[in-house]
Design an enzyme around this catalytic site. Structure first.
Site, mmCIF file in Angstrom:
data_model
loop_
_atom_site.group_PDB
_atom_site.id
_atom_site.type_symbol
_atom_site.label_atom_id
_atom_site.label_comp_id
_atom_site.label_asym_id
_atom_site.label_seq_id
_atom_site.Cartn_x
_atom_site.Cartn_y
_atom_site.Cartn_z
ATOM 1 N N ASP A 14 -7.825 2.704 15.055
ATOM 2 C CA ASP A 14 -8.573 3.390 16.113
ATOM 3 C C ASP A 14 -10.073 3.180 15.893
ATOM 4 O O ASP A 14 -10.882 4.099 16.088
ATOM 5 C CB ASP A 14 -8.224 4.870 16.180
ATOM 6 C CG ASP A 14 -8.707 5.541 17.475
ATOM 7 O OD1 ASP A 14 -9.152 4.814 18.394
ATOM 8 O OD2 ASP A 14 -8.655 6.783 17.554
ATOM 9 N N HIS A 56 -1.943 8.412 24.339
ATOM 10 C CA HIS A 56 -2.956 9.246 23.692
ATOM 11 C C HIS A 56 -2.587 10.691 24.012
ATOM 12 O O HIS A 56 -2.881 11.177 25.106
ATOM 13 C CB HIS A 56 -4.329 8.871 24.257
ATOM 14 C CG HIS A 56 -5.456 9.704 23.749
ATOM 15 N ND1 HIS A 56 -6.427 9.192 22.921
ATOM 16 C CD2 HIS A 56 -5.783 10.998 23.965
ATOM 17 C CE1 HIS A 56 -7.307 10.144 22.655
ATOM 18 N NE2 HIS A 56 -6.939 11.250 23.269
ATOM 19 N N HIS A 86 -2.254 7.649 17.060
ATOM 20 C CA HIS A 86 -2.939 8.535 16.114
ATOM 21 C C HIS A 86 -2.297 9.916 15.933
ATOM 22 O O HIS A 86 -2.896 10.956 16.252
ATOM 23 C CB HIS A 86 -4.416 8.680 16.460
ATOM 24 C CG HIS A 86 -4.746 8.754 17.928
ATOM 25 N ND1 HIS A 86 -4.172 9.643 18.805
ATOM 26 C CD2 HIS A 86 -5.616 8.029 18.673
ATOM 27 C CE1 HIS A 86 -4.667 9.476 20.010
ATOM 28 N NE2 HIS A 86 -5.547 8.491 19.961
#
Length: 427
Positions: free
Chosen positions: A300, A175, A227
């Site tokens: 997500d 992340h 992401h």
């Protein structure tokens, strides 16, 4: 972890297309859960079959966050979106950071409508101070490690983790969010001033990615970037892939379709981590998904109770739900602008084949729809429909797409011959 619905029974889908094949087909499902026969049909007006979708990045909340989602409700939502396999992130309570907790999660997930693959935490308690016992978790079948929701910001710790990934053949999903750069940012920096809130610079994502790519090069450990949201991040990944580094990347449905201007208009309901970015960033991530720089779409899926999304920008929770709308979003990305025809083989690649391979489950998922193979697929039809606000299978309704009209819809999902969403075909 297959649905507790009794043994499958024989049934047939008639006149469907199959991603990657021309023409129409009748698909006969045997009572042992395999595809007994695929025979030519005169038409292909019954929809398009894709291999069961695989989500490499799902927050199912249980144990500990059942107000927002349970394994059962999340499994229902996943099946409604065409998914047969989901990777459950470790930020539960307790955290999935030991072999015992991996086993406990698998036991909790027995009987839900999808196969649940536990993601192991990268650090003990998600605290970012001590690496988990990667070897012990890998021996328990964990293939992916992540502190998602929190960046592993310590370079030495990332070096240790990637070294362990290289030894075990597993992957570290980062992340990318530098705390010292992002600080208390809540929305993309270019629109923050107009909202009177702290901004979230693109450099907060890109600095971590650049550092971790260097560490992946040094160790040979597999790095998966969660992401991806900026054009700069895309450029870093593209360069790393040209250099042959062991890196893969994902993008979410909301980062493919929505911009920071949308967030500015609609408010904290669209607060997400990383934030929605500029139109130029959206163009970059869409192009990168099409050309393979970004390997896959991951939802997500981050459910939250309504009260946590209807407050100020600073107080609102980060996260959006995506399982039930991911497929129609991706179909838009791969639709021909002139004809509207969708490249279903490409959709299958980014939503099933690549996530199954990166997640280390190619024997279970991501396989083409073929005779003799498992009847694990979803059926998509060209059908206009409006997302929400009623009818969500998820326990939470914090979807960014409520009220949006889509052109395609999942109407049936099957896992090893059992129908997990939709109605059994007549005849």
């Amino acid at each position: 972890m297959t649905p507790a619905a009794g043994p499958p029974a024989a049934w047939t889908l008639r006149g469907v297309g199959i991603a990657g094949r021309d023409g129409g087909w009748d698909v006969v499902v045997a009572d042992d859960g395999t595809i007994a026969e695929i025979r030519p049909a005169g038409t292909a007006d019954g929809g398009v079959l894709l291999p069961g979708l695989v989500d490499l990045h799902t927050h199912l909340r249980e144990p500990g966050g059942e107000e927002a989602e349970t394994l059962e409700s999340g499994g229902r939502a996943a099946a409604a979106g065409g998914f047969t396999d989901v990777f459950a992130m470790a930020n539960t309570s307790p955290v999935t950071d030991t072999p015992e907790r991996v086993r406990a999660l698998r036991q909790l997930a027995a009987g839900v409508r999808v196969r649940v693959h536990p993601v192991g935490a990268a650090t003990v308690g998600l605290a970012g101070k001590e690496a988990v016992d990667v070897a012990a978790l890998a021996a328990e079948g964990v293939t992916l490690f992540s502190d998602d929701g929190r960046c592993v910001d310590d370079a030495g710790l990332v070096l240790e983790l990637l070294t362990a990934m290289a030894r075990q053949g597993t992957a570290f999903a980062q992340h990318a969010q530098s705390a010292s750069i992002v600080r208390d940012g809540v929305v993309n920096a270019p629109v923050a001033a107009g909202l009177g809130v702290p901004g979230w610079p693109a450099a907060g994502e890109e600095a971590v990615i650049g550092r971790d790519l260097a560490l992946a090069a040094a160790t040979g450990g597999r790095l998966h970037i969660c992401h991806v949201s900026t054009a700069g991040a895309v450029a870093l990944v593209r360069s790393a892939k040209r250099d042959g580094l062991p890196v893969t990347a994902e993008v979410t449905p909301h980062h493919l379709l929505l911009t920071d201007e949308t967030a500015a208009r609609r408010g904290p309901a669209l607060k997400v981590n990383p934030p929605l970015r500029s139109a130029e960033d959206v163009t970059a991530v869409r192009a990168a998904l099409r050309d393979g720089t970004i390997d896959l779409v991951a939802t997500d899926h981050a459910p939250h109770p309504a009260r946590t999304k209807t407050c100020s920008w600073q107080a609102a929770a980060f996260g959006l739900t995506s399982l039930e709308t991911a497929l129609p979003v991706v179909a838009e990305v791969f639709a021909d602008p002139a004809s509207g025809a969708v490249d279903w083989a490409a959709v299958a690649r980014v939503m099933s084949v690549r996530p199954a391979a990166i997640g280390g489950i190619p024997g279970l998922a991501g396989r083409p729809v073929t005779a003799g193979g498992p009847a694990t697929f979803c059926l998509v039809r060209a059908e206009r429909w409006q997302a929400g606000p009623d009818g969500w299978q998820s326990r939470s309704a914090n979807s960014p797409f409520t009220g949006r009209e889509f052109a395609h819809r999942v109407v049936l999902t099957a896992l090893d011959g059992r129908i997990t969403h939709g109605d059994r075909p007549a005849g």
